[in-house]
Design a protein around this motif. Structure first.
Motif, short mmCIF file in Angstrom:
data_model
loop_
_atom_site.label_atom_id
_atom_site.label_comp_id
_atom_site.label_asym_id
_atom_site.label_seq_id
_atom_site.Cartn_x
_atom_site.Cartn_y
_atom_site.Cartn_z
N THR A 225 16.21 34.12 52.93
CA THR A 225 16.40 35.08 54.01
C THR A 225 17.27 34.46 55.09
O THR A 225 17.39 33.23 55.18
CB THR A 225 15.06 35.50 54.63
OG1 THR A 225 14.46 34.35 55.26
CG2 THR A 225 14.12 36.10 53.59
N GLU B 213 14.45 38.59 58.93
CA GLU B 213 13.31 38.40 58.03
C GLU B 213 13.48 39.15 56.70
O GLU B 213 12.89 38.77 55.70
CB GLU B 213 12.01 38.87 58.69
CG GLU B 213 11.54 38.03 59.87
CD GLU B 213 11.99 38.60 61.20
OE1 GLU B 213 11.39 38.24 62.23
OE2 GLU B 213 12.95 39.42 61.22
N ASN B 214 14.23 40.26 56.70
CA ASN B 214 14.32 41.08 55.49
C ASN B 214 15.72 41.14 54.89
O ASN B 214 15.98 41.99 54.03
CB ASN B 214 13.80 42.50 55.76
CG ASN B 214 14.64 43.27 56.77
OD1 ASN B 214 15.76 42.89 57.08
ND2 ASN B 214 14.09 44.38 57.27
N SER B 215 16.61 40.25 55.32
CA SER B 215 17.99 40.27 54.83
C SER B 215 18.41 38.87 54.41
O SER B 215 17.94 37.87 54.96
CB SER B 215 18.94 40.77 55.93
OG SER B 215 18.55 42.05 56.39
N THR B 216 19.34 38.82 53.45
CA THR B 216 19.82 37.53 52.96
C THR B 216 21.31 37.31 53.23
O THR B 216 21.85 36.28 52.84
CB THR B 216 19.58 37.38 51.45
OG1 THR B 216 20.36 38.35 50.74
CG2 THR B 216 18.11 37.56 51.11
#
Length: 248
Positions: free
Chosen positions: A69, A167-170
């Protein structure tokens, strides 16, 4: 003819008017001060480490197989540079307290964050057409930090199906992987989605993936489906939808 199913919005200087450089400078210095106190290190050294890690996060040069992340990537970069473990529970709690309780009170006359003219009307226009909405703000900040700015823009009650955070992306904008990852979570194809943003670089996926962008920044962008102000977008959304569907 492809039907438009969803409109995804950028936040800073799209739905929210803000002096973003002033905000980032204040935010980075505050967090560097906190980390310096916790780690008993120089504020200057921490500010340099945090700034360098943020630049590294946003430059997009990550190995294809790197599935960390953005939060993990940033934390790893900071620890590599100065040895401070950002994901230690005590440090996480300290930073979240700052971002939830202190940061919302930092909107001064220099940062000047407020809803952008036409922003709420634009959201209403899209919802009135029965379409889905998401907030695709660049995910180089935590959920708490992004929600702080959403609060400044009176957006916390808007029915976004997804808000991208570190937190929810790479990946970050304008990497096409970021956009494909977000649209995948929504179950949407690029061809049935409209992006609305103000940044001539970040709000256009690179490389292109078939996602059309309505540009609400300064000047004109030849790659954009439509260019104008956010207020004009709200007033003319029916025509923009028709343009999207016909490809004119």
């Amino acid at each position: 003819m492809t039907a438009l199913k969803a409109v995804v919005f950028d936040m800073d200087d799209t739905l929210l008017s803000i002096n973003l450089n002033a905000f980032i400078g204040m935010f980075a210095l505050d967090e560097a001060n906190l980390l310096a106190q916790a780690a008993r290190k120089s504020t200057v050294a921490l500010f340099t480490s945090v700034g360098s890690a943020m630049l590294e996060l946003n430059n997009g040069e990550r190995a294809e197989g790197d599935i960390r992340t953005n939060q993990r990537f940033f934390a790893d970069e900071v620890e590599r540079r100065c040895g401070v473990p950002l994901l230690e529970p005590a440090i996480l709690d300290m930073l979240e307290f700052y971002e939830r309780e202190i940061l919302p009170k930092k909107n001064d006359r220099l940062i000047a964050a407020r809803p952008r003219e036409g922003a709420h009307e634009a959201i209403e226009a899209v919802l009135n057409r029965g379409m889905r909405i998401a907030l695709l703000t660049n995910p180089s900040f935590s959920r708490a930090c992004i929600e702080c700015r959403m609060g400044w823009g009176d957006m916390l009650d808007m029915p976004f199906e997804l808000v991208t955070t570190w937190e929810n992306s790479t990946r970050c904008k304008p990497c096409s992987g970021y956009y494909l990852e977000a649209l995948g979570k929504l179950g949407l194809a690029p061809e049935e989605t409209l992006m609305v943003g103000n940044d001539p670089k970040r709000d256009f996926p690179s490389p292109a993936i078939g996602l059309k962008t309505a540009y609400v920044g300064n000047g004109n962008q030849p790659r954009a489906l439509w260019c104008g102000s956010m207020a004009d977008f709200a007033k003319g959304f029916d025509e923009i939808e028709e343009q999207f569907c016909t490809g004119d």
